[in-house]
Design an enzyme around this catalytic site. Structure first.
Site, PDB file in Angstrom:
ATOM      1  N   GLY A   1       0.796  -1.229   0.000  1.00 22.60           N
ATOM      2  CA  GLY A   1       0.000   0.000   0.000  1.00 22.60           C
ATOM      3  C   GLY A   1       0.825   1.273   0.000  1.00 22.60           C
ATOM      4  O   GLY A   1       0.385   2.303  -0.513  1.00 22.60           O
TER       5      GLY A   1
ATOM      6  N   HIS B   1     -14.653  11.942 -14.853  1.00 25.62           N
ATOM      7  CA  HIS B   1     -14.216  12.097 -16.243  1.00 25.62           C
ATOM      8  C   HIS B   1     -13.003  13.042 -16.362  1.00 25.62           C
ATOM      9  O   HIS B   1     -12.902  14.044 -15.645  1.00 25.62           O
ATOM     10  CB  HIS B   1     -15.364  12.646 -17.106  1.00 25.62           C
ATOM     11  CG  HIS B   1     -15.813  14.006 -16.690  1.00 25.62           C
ATOM     12  ND1 HIS B   1     -15.218  15.163 -17.132  1.00 25.62           N
ATOM     13  CD2 HIS B   1     -16.772  14.400 -15.828  1.00 25.62           C
ATOM     14  CE1 HIS B   1     -15.790  16.204 -16.591  1.00 25.62           C
ATOM     15  NE2 HIS B   1     -16.746  15.777 -15.777  1.00 25.62           N
TER      16      HIS B   1
END
Ligand SMILES: CC(=O)SCCNC(=O)CCNC(=O)[C@H](O)C(C)(C)COP(=O)(O)OP(=O)(O)OC[C@H]1O[C@@H](n2cnc3c(N)ncnc32)[C@H](O)[C@@H]1OP(=O)(O)O
Length: 205
Positions: free
Chosen positions: A65, A129
Site C-alpha cells: 500500500g 471524467h
C-alpha cells in the site's frame, strides 16, 4: 516456462488483491516478501525473493500500500507488470490505463480519465471524467475526485476525501482523511480539513 501470477508484498493490501484476482476467476501462483515474519497469507505460502526465481514470463503486481515502497520495488524489477480491476468495479472503456494498477470493488473510473502505473484505486472511490492520475498514486476508499482533477506522482488522497473539479494536486502530497479540497495543492504538501489547509510538507518521496 509457464506464466505465473505473482504478488510482491504479503500485506493487508495483498489480501484485497487476492480477492480481486479471484473475482476475475484467476488464481495467484506465488506471493513473495522478504519480511520473514509472514510465511502464510490467506492460507497461501509466502516465500522470499531469494527462494522465488522470477521469470520473464511471470505477471507481477506490487501488492504494497505504501506509495514510496511500491516505487522503490518497481525501480529494481524488470518485470511484466499486470493491472487488475475487480469484477464489480465500474471502469469506462474510454480511459488510458497503465501497468501494475489495482482497482478495488465498487470503484468508478469515468470516461476520459488517464491512470498512470502502479496506482491503487481503492474501494468505492470515484475518479471522474478526464482526471489525470500519476504513477504510484493511491486514491483511498470512498475518496472522490470530480471531473478534470490532476494528481501528481506518489500522492495519496485519504479515505473519504473530496476534491472539486479542475483542481491540480502536486506530487508526493497527502490529502488527509475526509478533507475537502477546493484549491490547488503544491508538491509534497500535507493538507487536512474543510476547506483543506497545508499543515506541513513531506520531505521526500
Ligand atoms: C484500506 C486502507 O486502509 S487505505 C488507507 C486510508 N488511510 C488514510 O486515508 C489515512 C489518511 N491520513 C490522515 O488523515 C493523517 O491524519 C495525516 C496523514 C493527514 C496526518 O497524519 P500525521 O502527519 O500523523 O499528523 P497528526 O496526526 O500529527 O496531525 C497533525 C494535525 O492535523 C490534524 N489532522 C490530522 N489528520 C486530519 C484530518 N484527516 N482531518 C482534519 N485534521 C486532521 C490533527 O488533529 C493535528 O491537529 P493539531 O496540530 O491541531 O493537533
Amino acid at each position: 516456462m509457464e506464466s505465473r501470477l505473482v504478488l510482491y508484498g504479503a500485506s493487508g493490501h495483498c489480501k484485497v488483491i487476492i480477492d480481486i484476482i479471484e473475482s476475475l476467476l484467476l488464481k495467484v501462483d506465488l506471493i513473495i516478501d522478504d519480511n520473514r515474519n509472514v510465511d502464510l497469507l490467506c492460507g497461501r505460502s509466502v516465500v522470499s525473493t531469494k527462494e522465488a526465481t522470477l521469470s520473464k514470463n511471470d505477471s507481477l503486481i506490487i501488492s504494497i500500500g505504501n506509495n514510496s515502497a511500491r516505487k522503490n520495488i518497481a525501480k529494481g524489477l524488470d518485470s511484466n507488470f499486470l493491472s487488475v480491476v475487480h469484477a464489480r468495479a465500474i471502469v469506462s472503456k474510454n480511459i488510458e490505463f497503465g501497468l501494475g494498477n489495482v482497482v478495488m470493488p465498487l470503484a468508478t473510473i469515468n470516461s476520459g480519465a488517464k491512470i498512470g502505473s502502479h496506482c491503487i484505486i481503492n474501494t468505492n472511490s470515484i475518479v471522474e471524467h478526464d482526471c489525470i492520475i500519476g504513477d504510484f498514486v493511491h486514491i483511498s476508499p470512498r475518496a472522490s475526485l470530480a471531473g478534470n482533477v490532476q494528481v501528481g506522482e506518489g500522492t495519496q488522497i485519504g479515505i473519504g476525501a473530496v476534491v472539486i473539479q479542475n483542481i491540480k494536486i502536486g506530487k508526493w502530497a497527502m490529502i488527509g482523511a475526509g478533507s475537502i479540497i477546493i484549491s490547488d495543492v503544491p508538491d509534497y504538501a500535507v493538507v487536512v480539513g474543510n476547506p483543506g489547509r497545508i499543515i506541513k510538507y513531506n520531505n521526500n518521496d
